[in-house]
Design a protein around this motif. Sequence first.
Motif, mmCIF file in Angstrom:
data_model
loop_
_atom_site.group_PDB
_atom_site.id
_atom_site.type_symbol
_atom_site.label_atom_id
_atom_site.label_comp_id
_atom_site.label_asym_id
_atom_site.label_seq_id
_atom_site.Cartn_x
_atom_site.Cartn_y
_atom_site.Cartn_z
ATOM 1 N N ALA A 1 0.829 -1.215 0.000
ATOM 2 C CA ALA A 1 0.000 0.000 0.000
ATOM 3 C C ALA A 1 0.859 1.259 0.000
ATOM 4 O O ALA A 1 0.459 2.300 -0.530
ATOM 5 N N ASP A 2 2.057 1.154 0.568
ATOM 6 C CA ASP A 2 2.964 2.306 0.624
ATOM 7 C C ASP A 2 3.775 2.503 -0.657
ATOM 8 O O ASP A 2 4.553 3.451 -0.760
ATOM 9 N N THR A 3 3.620 1.578 -1.604
ATOM 10 C CA THR A 3 4.370 1.697 -2.859
ATOM 11 C C THR A 3 3.646 2.669 -3.784
ATOM 12 O O THR A 3 2.423 2.642 -3.873
ATOM 13 N N SER A 4 4.419 3.499 -4.475
ATOM 14 C CA SER A 4 3.784 4.387 -5.448
ATOM 15 C C SER A 4 3.708 3.692 -6.796
ATOM 16 O O SER A 4 4.646 2.990 -7.184
ATOM 17 N N ALA A 5 2.621 3.890 -7.502
ATOM 18 C CA ALA A 5 2.565 3.429 -8.884
ATOM 19 C C ALA A 5 3.668 4.156 -9.641
ATOM 20 O O ALA A 5 3.985 5.312 -9.337
#
Lengths: 491, 491
Positions: B291-295
């Motif tokens: 969830a903390d990863t950016s696209a």
Amino acid sequence: MNENTPISEIDQLVQQAHEAFLAFKRINSKQRAAFMHLVADEIEALGPELIDTAKLETNLPDARLAGEKARTVFQWRSYADALEKVLDIRIDTADTQRTPPKPDLRKTAVGLGVVAVFGASNFPFAFSTAGGDTASAIAAGCSVIVKTHPGHPKTSALMAGAIKAAVQRAGLHTGLFTEVRSDNVEGGQYLVAHPLIKAVGFTGSFAGGKALYDLAAKRPEPIPVFAEMGSVNPVFLLPRKLEKAAADVAKQYAASLTLGVGQFCTNPGIFVAPNHKDLPQFIDALKTLIADTSAAPMLHQGIASAYCKNKAALLAQAGVTVLAEAPETSPETHGNATVATVTANQFLANEQLGHEVFGPFGLIITYENAQEAEAIAKTFHGELTTTVLAEPEDIHAHQSLIEVLTGKCGRLLLNGFPTGVEVCYAMQHGGPYPASTDSRFTSVGPDAIKRFLRPLSYQNWPDEWLPDELKNANPLGIWRTVNGELTKSSL
Amino acid sequence: MNENTPISEIDQLVQQAHEAFLAFKRINSKQRAAFMHLVADEIEALGPELIDTAKLETNLPDARLAGEKARTVFQWRSYADALEKVLDIRIDTADTQRTPPKPDLRKTAVGLGVVAVFGASNFPFAFSTAGGDTASAIAAGCSVIVKTHPGHPKTSALMAGAIKAAVQRAGLHTGLFTEVRSDNVEGGQYLVAHPLIKAVGFTGSFAGGKALYDLAAKRPEPIPVFAEMGSVNPVFLLPRKLEKAAADVAKQYAASLTLGVGQFCTNPGIFVAPNHKDLPQFIDALKTLIADTSAAPMLHQGIASAYCKNKAALLAQAGVTVLAEAPETSPETHGNATVATVTANQFLANEQLGHEVFGPFGLIITYENAQEAEAIAKTFHGELTTTVLAEPEDIHAHQSLIEVLTGKCGRLLLNGFPTGVEVCYAMQHGGPYPASTDSRFTSVGPDAIKRFLRPLSYQNWPDEWLPDELKNANPLGIWRTVNGELTKSSL
């Protein structure tokens, strides 16, 4: 014994061979080698029945068969002893200080799976049921199913029995080696198409090898096929050599051409000679030698009739004249040595003249100059061998020709003849297509094992779980490339 | 620059490449290696323009591109230095006393001819125009024609320029390296079908690699194709490891899955985990991390839209639920990390769930016991890598599972993640079909050179006419197998 194996039974045999492969993987290379020596023992122990049976089935003489038996035993023993040398063990140790950390990587090689072997008719021992393809596949850790050659079923059964006796003595899975009998294409095709077959070894005709290659490439999972399909093995005689040794060259050429009734993959089918003042001396010597040769029984009637037919078709081509011929006796079973000739111009104008006539048939192409010799060389496709008969000054004067020949073959001979394929590390028996389906491999010598191996890398596995050949202590005592350097040392 | 190369021009380029190959053959391995270092120098000398251009064309970040440039340079240098070690020189000396006499046989390896290279989109430097396939083909003594990837034409032009500058500096034939531009399949197909092309190197999708393989197999003269076509690289988490390191494993998994927006051939697309009391701990940690990863922007729009489409198709399958998802931003260009889960039963009932979704997508399959884990393992076809995350007691308890995984891959990892493909001798980057078209070769590490080499034996040639690597004095000072023993000694 001659009944075809039913398709449903072939399926069962393949399933068993797959089970045997999985079990065989648990054995280390030393144990695999020991098993191969047992096979060699069992073949050695086959009594006079083996030679007698093969003689009846193939018409090959005792001395040849005795030699071929010894060669077959040597293949099993030498491939066994070489096994660890072809694994190409590579170890690169970890560097945990690097960013990112470098892992520990160790590469061995494992067998591909079940290998289908198609034996040749012309080598009932060395390239058939217990021949080089079977020995190299087993050395690689594969299990083998042989589609036995219908030309020598009883010989095959004896050889299969020897391997099975060794399997039993070693306590291995009985599926490790099995054979399938089929006198039509159906059995072999089913085998090659079977999902559990993972590679194919073949020695024989272009038509046969190419059909298996095509079938294997079209599978949902394509598999590698090594097919050795023969060639015309052109020999180039250069002018100074002709001047110096016309009679001697004629003698060697006649011997090589007629050896084993011309039934070798490396038979020198095309001989390219200079139209030089000394050529008649060579031709005269050759005529006498060929005329003095007796026609001899070929492997079977099918081969004898194909020889007659293909020879006649070639002799019917424009510009081809018969030079020398051994007396023809019983052409339905016997092959009589025949040498014909054609000029370079005529050869260059007719592609058909380059086709192989399997048997003791030689076509001498005469050339006027080095350019013409080179033009002839350029017409060849892939060949098992090319040969140069030359004095040093010939080599100097024909560099460009030799370069062309180098690009066409797997083995380049100087002042020798291509029949006689030594079983050793340095042998390359294969060549660019259509001599073989994959010029990167050989079917003779320990490197033949590589056809059936695939590399497998272990990343960051602790010592106790690694296969023996990758362990720190080097318990097998073998050469390994460690961090780029060859060494037998432990880590 | 983006115009397609006309077919007539491709034909000319292939003819020139063939001429260059013939000229390149006259150069010894030391000179070939020196040329490769010149290429490395030229690539190193490419200024910030290279990174800037590639960044624009591929959306890959600076640090990644800088690393990949260094890797590319390292490939040229290390393959050059390794070249003589992969030739496998074998010498068997004559025994004239034997009956029949044993000839002198010396085996080297030569290039196959002109190689067609198809670059990958996901490694614009290391597996594209001047990438590993080009470097290993040149090391083998081949000339190369690259079909450049339409995703990064300007990057390709810069890299091609570097190689051409090195060719010019070395005074070599300009046909040694050329490139062809084609944004449809026609140019590549023409290239693979051309009679003077003798091998193909490819890195990319299954569909692309398989099409080239089929085309090459159907030629009048079939040629070898090494296509590396990616895989799902299954990772098996075992119970004790989960107990000991749930959070740590989640962290490493998330990092590997999202590295480079999941656009690596070795991306861990399938993760197999025990349905164990500690699994929620792993899942919770993973949810937060994902969830903390950016696209992030993918290589190009086509890849981003395929990611969306393939992910949606997989998520629509029965029993698949999304576990964690990175926020979706600009899905037409960006890939957002997504992890879904399915039970072993559901996975085993639906073959579609085993398909690769190229990008940062992970499928977690939960298993109830060792038997189920093994059943999952057996469904995989060929994989570049398989991974085991395990404590020692896990390994003891899962021998059978590990054996199955060993049979499925080219590289077997323990307690690591498969992204990160070290360029070294011990690397195997390839694997059983469909991970590659030929499991016997690797496309990473110096052994990649072997794909483009064929053995050539010299029989009875005097020393002065032999290539340097076969001469008695061993002028190159390399390791050779002489009469079965490795040595650097002269004869």
